[in-house]
Design a protein around this motif. Structure first.
Motif, mmCIF file in Angstrom:
data_model
loop_
_atom_site.group_PDB
_atom_site.id
_atom_site.type_symbol
_atom_site.label_atom_id
_atom_site.label_comp_id
_atom_site.label_asym_id
_atom_site.label_seq_id
_atom_site.Cartn_x
_atom_site.Cartn_y
_atom_site.Cartn_z
ATOM 1 N N LEU A 8 4.516 -6.666 -8.482
ATOM 2 C CA LEU A 8 5.042 -6.167 -7.212
ATOM 3 C C LEU A 8 3.966 -6.109 -6.136
ATOM 4 N N ALA A 9 2.742 -5.750 -6.535
ATOM 5 C CA ALA A 9 1.635 -5.638 -5.583
ATOM 6 C C ALA A 9 1.018 -6.988 -5.240
ATOM 7 N N ASN A 10 1.469 -8.049 -5.927
ATOM 8 C CA ASN A 10 0.957 -9.401 -5.708
ATOM 9 C C ASN A 10 -0.536 -9.497 -6.058
ATOM 10 N N TRP A 11 -0.883 -8.996 -7.241
ATOM 11 C CA TRP A 11 -2.237 -9.079 -7.790
ATOM 12 C C TRP A 11 -2.210 -10.027 -8.988
ATOM 13 N N PRO A 12 -2.202 -11.329 -8.754
ATOM 14 C CA PRO A 12 -1.996 -12.273 -9.850
ATOM 15 C C PRO A 12 -3.076 -12.260 -10.934
ATOM 16 N N THR A 13 -4.328 -12.100 -10.569
ATOM 17 C CA THR A 13 -5.378 -12.104 -11.586
ATOM 18 C C THR A 13 -5.278 -10.881 -12.478
ATOM 19 N N THR A 14 -5.096 -9.725 -11.877
ATOM 20 C CA THR A 14 -4.949 -8.496 -12.654
ATOM 21 C C THR A 14 -3.689 -8.564 -13.501
ATOM 22 N N ARG A 15 -2.643 -9.135 -12.951
ATOM 23 C CA ARG A 15 -1.383 -9.294 -13.696
ATOM 24 C C ARG A 15 -1.612 -10.125 -14.959
ATOM 25 N N THR A 16 -2.376 -11.195 -14.835
ATOM 26 C CA THR A 16 -2.664 -12.041 -15.983
ATOM 27 C C THR A 16 -3.469 -11.275 -17.032
ATOM 28 N N ILE A 17 -4.422 -10.492 -16.582
ATOM 29 C CA ILE A 17 -5.241 -9.707 -17.513
ATOM 30 C C ILE A 17 -4.374 -8.723 -18.297
ATOM 31 N N VAL A 18 -3.485 -8.004 -17.616
ATOM 32 C CA VAL A 18 -2.655 -7.034 -18.334
ATOM 33 C C VAL A 18 -1.609 -7.739 -19.196
#
Length: 123
Positions: A98-108
């Protein structure tokens, strides 16, 4: 009910949270063609819809891991802890989407996947 089973129930319902966010406000929502309406969305609605799909996609392996671990009498405390880790990772995944944080999204996403694979290693 074990904690891991509660996590299964929670994760079975969690994609609907993302769906609700995608449809928030129902601006010009067409219930006769909801998928077409969602496909035309942009911004947070489009990201929430994509997250919904990914959340559904992650369920079979998680459900299988918890069920197989239960059938094989894996150490319940470890299975519970890993199931909680998966839930927390998927909640963080939705927030990152939702926050548009693709790198962090991939990590989680990777962390959640590690939790599921680790459940299999408890067997």
């Amino acid at each position: 009910m074990t904690i891991a089973y509660a996590c299964v129930l929670l994760m079975g319902l969690f994609p609907y949270v993302a769906a609700g966010i995608a449809k928030k406000g129902f601006e010009n929502f067409d219930n006769s063609m909801p998928r077409q309406w969602l496909a035309q969305q942009t911004g947070f609605r489009a990201r929430a819809n994509a997250a919904q799909a990914n959340l559904f996609e992650s369920l079979p392996l998680f459900f299988a891991a918890v069920i197989i671990a239960s059938i094989n009498n894996a150490p319940q405390a470890r299975v519970d802890l890993l199931a909680i880790g998966f839930v927390l990772a998927r909640i963080a995944f939705l927030i990152c989407y939702l926050a548009n944080w693709p790198t962090t999204r991939t990590i989680v996403w990777v962390l959640g996947s590690i939790c599921v694979v680790s459940i299999f290693f408890q067997i």
